[in-house]
Design a protein around this motif. Structure first.
Motif, PDB file in Angstrom:
ATOM      1  N   ASN A 118      -7.196 -75.837   5.318  1.00 25.09           N
ATOM      2  CA  ASN A 118      -6.515 -77.089   4.986  1.00 25.09           C
ATOM      3  C   ASN A 118      -6.369 -77.885   6.279  1.00 25.09           C
ATOM      4  O   ASN A 118      -5.924 -77.342   7.296  1.00 25.09           O
ATOM      5  N   SER A 150       8.551 -80.705  12.623  1.00 22.93           N
ATOM      6  CA  SER A 150       7.528 -81.001  11.623  1.00 22.93           C
ATOM      7  C   SER A 150       6.455 -81.882  12.255  1.00 22.93           C
ATOM      8  O   SER A 150       6.618 -83.091  12.388  1.00 22.93           O
ATOM      9  N   ASP A 163       2.458 -75.050   9.815  1.00 20.96           N
ATOM     10  CA  ASP A 163       2.825 -74.437   8.532  1.00 20.96           C
ATOM     11  C   ASP A 163       2.573 -75.361   7.345  1.00 20.96           C
ATOM     12  O   ASP A 163       2.498 -74.903   6.210  1.00 20.96           O
ATOM     13  N   THR A 164       2.458 -76.673   7.600  1.00 17.55           N
ATOM     14  CA  THR A 164       2.175 -77.609   6.511  1.00 17.55           C
ATOM     15  C   THR A 164       1.679 -78.927   7.095  1.00 17.55           C
ATOM     16  O   THR A 164       1.864 -79.195   8.291  1.00 17.55           O
ATOM     17  N   GLY A 168      -3.092 -83.181   2.570  1.00 18.88           N
ATOM     18  CA  GLY A 168      -3.921 -82.015   2.822  1.00 18.88           C
ATOM     19  C   GLY A 168      -5.336 -82.197   2.306  1.00 18.88           C
ATOM     20  O   GLY A 168      -5.582 -82.823   1.275  1.00 18.88           O
ATOM     21  N   ASP A 190       4.012 -78.382  -2.498  1.00 18.50           N
ATOM     22  CA  ASP A 190       3.086 -78.330  -1.356  1.00 18.50           C
ATOM     23  C   ASP A 190       3.517 -77.255  -0.372  1.00 18.50           C
ATOM     24  O   ASP A 190       2.690 -76.507   0.153  1.00 18.50           O
ATOM     25  N   ARG A 191       4.823 -77.198  -0.107  1.00 18.75           N
ATOM     26  CA  ARG A 191       5.362 -76.205   0.813  1.00 18.75           C
ATOM     27  C   ARG A 191       5.053 -74.786   0.308  1.00 18.75           C
ATOM     28  O   ARG A 191       4.607 -73.922   1.071  1.00 18.75           O
ATOM     29  N   ASN A 194       1.236 -74.049   0.572  1.00 20.51           N
ATOM     30  CA  ASN A 194       0.790 -73.793   1.944  1.00 20.51           C
ATOM     31  C   ASN A 194       1.350 -72.482   2.485  1.00 20.51           C
ATOM     32  O   ASN A 194       0.695 -71.801   3.279  1.00 20.51           O
ATOM     33  N   HIS A 195       2.560 -72.109   2.059  1.00 16.61           N
ATOM     34  CA  HIS A 195       3.098 -70.797   2.435  1.00 16.61           C
ATOM     35  C   HIS A 195       2.227 -69.683   1.847  1.00 16.61           C
ATOM     36  O   HIS A 195       1.889 -68.703   2.525  1.00 16.61           O
ATOM     37  N   ILE A 204      -3.900 -73.608   8.461  1.00 17.65           N
ATOM     38  CA  ILE A 204      -3.683 -75.044   8.259  1.00 17.65           C
ATOM     39  C   ILE A 204      -3.766 -75.715   9.628  1.00 17.65           C
ATOM     40  O   ILE A 204      -3.030 -75.352  10.545  1.00 17.65           O
TER      41      ILE A 204
END
Length: 331
Positions: A118, A150, A163-164, A168, A190-191, A194-195, A204
């Motif tokens: 991603n 972030s 992590d995100t 994406g 989304d979180r 992606n986790h 990512i």
């Protein structure tokens, strides 16, 4: 280098104010026209959005309007992904505008970094309404003080594994490997995805040369409601899926709120509590003012010195309150 076929998936519901400018930015892309499709998945909008999209679809056959009864965002994403013909899927947000090279940069990022599943970039925030409050709200989301670490919000000096990312750009095989977005989650999907991607061994990648412009909420009441939900959902979603999907930046505002509440409760009986609470508030105020002054100088907008500190405070207190609800709520 031959670029792979690209499917652009766009969840949408009642976005007549933004959808035309958004589609203009998408179709101004440098990505080869014969190597892409655009799937706008609409939750049966009732504000004229569908009519605008149909007019664009008549002019450009790459645009396909997909129905999404119930307007669930994860359901929209999943409907689009299931219909996608591309080897690469990029998710876009209607509240953003994208430079012409955005899609090409994203896809080339995947091609040039085969270890990435991603790829995304930095989201530049702008006010939906050009008022002092609107500008303060938008800039608060790009500050380390307002957004923590972030990277897609605050930026990065070079490529980073994160992590995100915002939106994406995914290899289609990722969805075959780990599944689609969790439709139990009306937010934080989304979180969670992606986790799950990272837990499966995926990676990512944030590339700071990839940028888009996001139009942040300018109405204070709407901003407060959104912030409360943003604090609530990492904890609610974690409980729903059965494991923690957040990061330390989701916990800090709750700690701040708890510290203030404990200090206020103890202050009538304890001089130490009064002094400690006063010290916390003084330190917070000085830090908020420092970041506000820095942003005011950077953007040549002196009014931000006054507007940003209360926006920072509202962000942290309301986000923390939402997190507390997410922790304490029993369902």
């Amino acid at each position: 280098m031959s670029l792979p076929f690209l499917s652009v998936v766009i969840p949408c519901w009642n976005e007549s104010r933004f959808v035309a400018a958004f589609l203009d930015s998408v179709f101004a892309t440098t990505y080869p026209a014969d190597r892409m499709e655009v799937l706008l998945v609409d939750g049966m909008s009732e504000d004229g959005t569908r009519e605008i999209v149909r007019q664009y679809a008549l002019r450009d056959p790459r645009l396909i309007l997909v129905d999404n009864p119930g307007h669930s965002k994860p359901a929209a994403l999943n409907r689009g992904i299931r219909r996608a013909k591309g080897d690469v899927v990029v998710r876009l947000d209607v509240h953003a505008e994208y430079p012409p090279d955005y899609l090409e940069r994203c896809v080339r990022g995947l091609v040039e970094h085969p270890q990435a599943d991603n790829v995304g970039g930095v989201r530049i925030s702008r006010a939906r309404d050009d008022t002092l409050l609107g500008r303060a709200i938008a800039l608060s989301t790009t500050s380390v003080f307002g957004a923590g670490n972030s990277k897609y919000r605050v930026g990065a000096s070079g490529p980073q594994w994160v992590d995100t990312v915002f939106g994406g750009c995914y290899r289609k095989t990722v969805f075959d490997r780990i599944g689609l977005f969790d439709e139990q989650l009306t937010r934080a999907q989304d979180r969670e995805f992606n986790h799950r991607l990272r837990a499966s061994g995926g990676s990512i990648l944030l590339l700071p040369e990839i940028t888009c412009t996001y139009y942040a909420r300018s109405d204070f009441r709407e901003f407060c409601s959104w912030t409360f939900e943003a604090g609530y959902w990492p904890f609610r979603a974690s409980r729903t899926v059965g494991h923690w999907i957040g990061s330390w930046r989701n916990v800090v505002p709750m700690g701040f709120v708890l510290a203030l509440a404990a200090g206020a409760a103890a202050a009538p009986r304890s001089r130490t509590a009064r002094r400690a609470t006063g010290a916390v508030l003084a330190t917070y105020g000085l830090t908020a003012l420092t970041f506000a002054a820095r942003l005011a100088r950077q953007h040549r907008d002196p009014g931000l010195i006054v507007a940003l500190p209360p926006v920072f405070l509202a962000t942290h207190v309301i986000y923390g309150a939402g997190s507390l609800k997410g922790v304490l709520e029993r369902t």
